[in-house]
Design a protein around this motif. Sequence first.
Motif, mmCIF file in Angstrom:
data_model
loop_
_atom_site.group_PDB
_atom_site.id
_atom_site.type_symbol
_atom_site.label_atom_id
_atom_site.label_comp_id
_atom_site.label_asym_id
_atom_site.label_seq_id
_atom_site.Cartn_x
_atom_site.Cartn_y
_atom_site.Cartn_z
ATOM 1 N N ASP A 7 3.603 4.086 0.760
ATOM 2 C CA ASP A 7 4.714 4.756 0.071
ATOM 3 C C ASP A 7 6.001 3.949 0.148
ATOM 4 O OD1 ASP A 7 5.084 5.094 2.795
ATOM 5 O OD2 ASP A 7 5.910 7.114 2.612
ATOM 6 N N ASN A 8 5.923 2.696 0.599
ATOM 7 C CA ASN A 8 7.130 1.884 0.779
ATOM 8 C C ASN A 8 7.252 0.890 -0.380
ATOM 9 O OD1 ASN A 8 9.086 -0.064 1.655
ATOM 10 N ND2 ASN A 8 8.775 0.629 3.760
ATOM 11 N N LEU A 9 8.117 1.208 -1.352
ATOM 12 C CA LEU A 9 8.295 0.349 -2.517
ATOM 13 C C LEU A 9 8.907 -0.992 -2.134
ATOM 14 C CD1 LEU A 9 8.273 -0.217 -5.551
ATOM 15 C CD2 LEU A 9 10.415 1.072 -5.743
ATOM 16 N N LEU A 10 9.863 -0.986 -1.187
ATOM 17 C CA LEU A 10 10.511 -2.224 -0.799
ATOM 18 C C LEU A 10 9.503 -3.202 -0.193
ATOM 19 C CD1 LEU A 10 13.263 -3.651 -0.694
ATOM 20 C CD2 LEU A 10 13.567 -2.733 1.614
ATOM 21 N N SER A 33 14.305 5.971 7.225
ATOM 22 C CA SER A 33 12.941 5.701 6.759
ATOM 23 C C SER A 33 12.865 5.735 5.236
ATOM 24 C CB SER A 33 11.973 6.728 7.368
ATOM 25 O OG SER A 33 10.659 6.515 6.886
ATOM 26 N N ASP A 34 13.543 6.710 4.623
ATOM 27 C CA ASP A 34 13.560 6.789 3.157
ATOM 28 C C ASP A 34 14.282 5.591 2.542
ATOM 29 O OD1 ASP A 34 12.071 9.082 2.676
ATOM 30 O OD2 ASP A 34 13.788 10.428 2.884
ATOM 31 N N ARG A 40 13.676 5.141 -1.329
ATOM 32 C CA ARG A 40 13.841 6.540 -1.736
ATOM 33 C C ARG A 40 15.305 6.913 -1.455
ATOM 34 N NH1 ARG A 40 8.882 9.467 -2.100
ATOM 35 N NH2 ARG A 40 10.034 11.341 -1.508
ATOM 36 N N VAL A 41 16.195 6.336 -2.229
ATOM 37 C CA VAL A 41 17.619 6.388 -1.918
ATOM 38 C C VAL A 41 18.206 7.772 -2.168
ATOM 39 C CG1 VAL A 41 19.880 5.431 -2.501
ATOM 40 C CG2 VAL A 41 17.900 3.923 -2.323
ATOM 41 N N THR A 83 5.352 4.774 -7.298
ATOM 42 C CA THR A 83 6.246 4.949 -8.451
ATOM 43 C C THR A 83 6.740 6.391 -8.495
ATOM 44 O OG1 THR A 83 4.351 5.465 -9.877
ATOM 45 C CG2 THR A 83 5.069 3.163 -9.805
ATOM 46 N N GLY A 84 7.676 6.635 -9.385
ATOM 47 C CA GLY A 84 8.188 7.989 -9.548
ATOM 48 C C GLY A 84 9.702 8.036 -9.445
#
Length: 471
Positions: free
Chosen positions: A213-216, A14-15, A20-21, A243-244
Motif C-alpha cells: 500500500d506504499n505508493l512512494l 505512516s500515511d 496518503r497525504v 491507486t485511488g
Amino acid sequence: MYATWTPGLQRAYSDLIKLRVTDARAQIARENPNNGLTIWLANYAEMITLLVSDDESGYDRKSDLLQTRLERLEALPAESPWARMLQAEVRLHDAFVKLKFGREVSACWDIIKAYKLLDENARLHPTFLPQLKALGVLHILIGSVPENYTWVTRLIGLRGNVQQGLAELERARQDPVFRTEVEMVTLLIRSYILRFTDADTKQLTILVGQNPDNLLLHFFGATIQMKNGQSDKALLFLESRPTGSAYLPMPIIENILGDIYLQKGDESASIRHYEQFLRQYRGQNFLKDTYYKLFLSHWLSGNPAVALPYLQKVRTVGRTVTESDKAAQKFAETQGNRGLTPAQTVLMQARLATDGGFTDRALAVLAPYTEIRFSTLADRAEYQYRLGRIYQRRNTPELSLAPFRRAITLTDSAGAGLSFGATAALQLGYIHQQKGQRTLARQFFEKALSYKKHEYKNSIDNKAKAALNQM
C-alpha cells in the motif's frame, strides 16, 4: 511546547511516507499544535506535496509559514533531543524543495544550518537514533563531494564520509518508527551515489513486497530499478502500485512509463504515456526531457516530419535544473533542426535498449556495425561505450574492458564536452574494484573525475568520489 509521538501522529507519519497525504493531514489537524512532531509532520506533508506537484507558486505562497514553524520549534526545551533534530529536518525539507526549483544557493545555506544542528545534537545526545536518518545522508553526501570542492566543505565546517554515513543509517534502522523510511533512503543512496548490488536488488524487492500500500516505495523502487538497468522489474513495481483518490497524484509516473516503453522499442505506447504526463503535469521540470523523448519516439518509429517540431519545442519550454533536462537542451541546441543521422539513430536504439536492460535487443542493433562504420570521433566513442555497457550488463565484464578503454581514448582525442570517457572510466573503476584490483580501480575513478565539462559531471563525480571514499 513539547515533542512526543502519539498513536495518531504515528498513523499520520505512516500515511505520509505512503503518499496518503489527505489522510495524514486530517490526522495532523486533530493533534495538539504545541507538539513539535505535529509541526514537523505538517511541514513534511507540505514538502512532499510540493515535490510531487512541482508547484513553485505554492512554495512562494507558503514561505512565511516555514519561518513561523521554525520559530515555534525553537521554543522546544533545549535539553530535548527532538528540538534541534526537528528544526534541522524542517530546514532540509525546505532545501529539497528549493533544489527542485533551482534555488541552489539558498538551499545550500539551509543544508549547512541543518548539518550544524544535527552535528551538535549528536554530540549532546549520542544515543538518539532518529537524528541519524538525516545525519547519515548528509555525511554520505559530504563524503562524495569531488576532491576539488572538499576545501569548501572543510571551510564551512562540514565533516563526514561515506562509511560513517552508512553506519549511521544502519543504526537508524533500529528505530521502529523510521525503519521503512531509512531502508528506502539507504537503497536510494546506494543506487544514485554508491553502487547497487544484487543483494540490494533483493532487499528492494522484499521491501516493496512487504509494503503493497506504499505508493512512494513503488515509485522509488521503479526509479532505482531503471537506474540499474532493470526496466522490466520497474514496470512490475509500477503496474502493482496502489491507486485511488487517497493517494497524491503523481504525473511523473506517466513519464517513467513512457521511458520504459521507449527502451522496449514500443514507441506508440511511449508516446501515449508522455502525452498523458504533459496533460496532467503543471510544473517546469522534465518538460524539455519529455519533448525530447517525444521527438525520439516519433523519429525512431519512422516519422521524422512529426518528430522535428518536438525537438524545436525542447528549446522553448521548462527549465534546466535536472540533468535530464540539461541533456535534452544540449541535444536540441546541437542538433538544431536536423534530427539524428543514420549512425546516431542506431546508437540511440542501442542506448535505450541497454539503459533498460534489454541487452539482446541492444546487441542485435549493434551487431552489423564496427567502429569504422561511424565517421565522427563522438559516434565512435559512443559506439565503444555502448558495446562496453552491453557486455557489462550481460555479466561478462571481461568483454567490456577493451570497449571502455577505447571509448576513453576516443573521447580524449575528441576534446571537451563528451561524457563517454568519464562514464567509461567510472564503469572500469567499478569492474576493477569488484575484482579486488584497488590500484587500477582508483586510477579509473580518478580518471572519471578528471573530465571537466560534460552534461553528467555532477552525478559521475559524486559516484567516483564516493567509490574512492569507500576505498
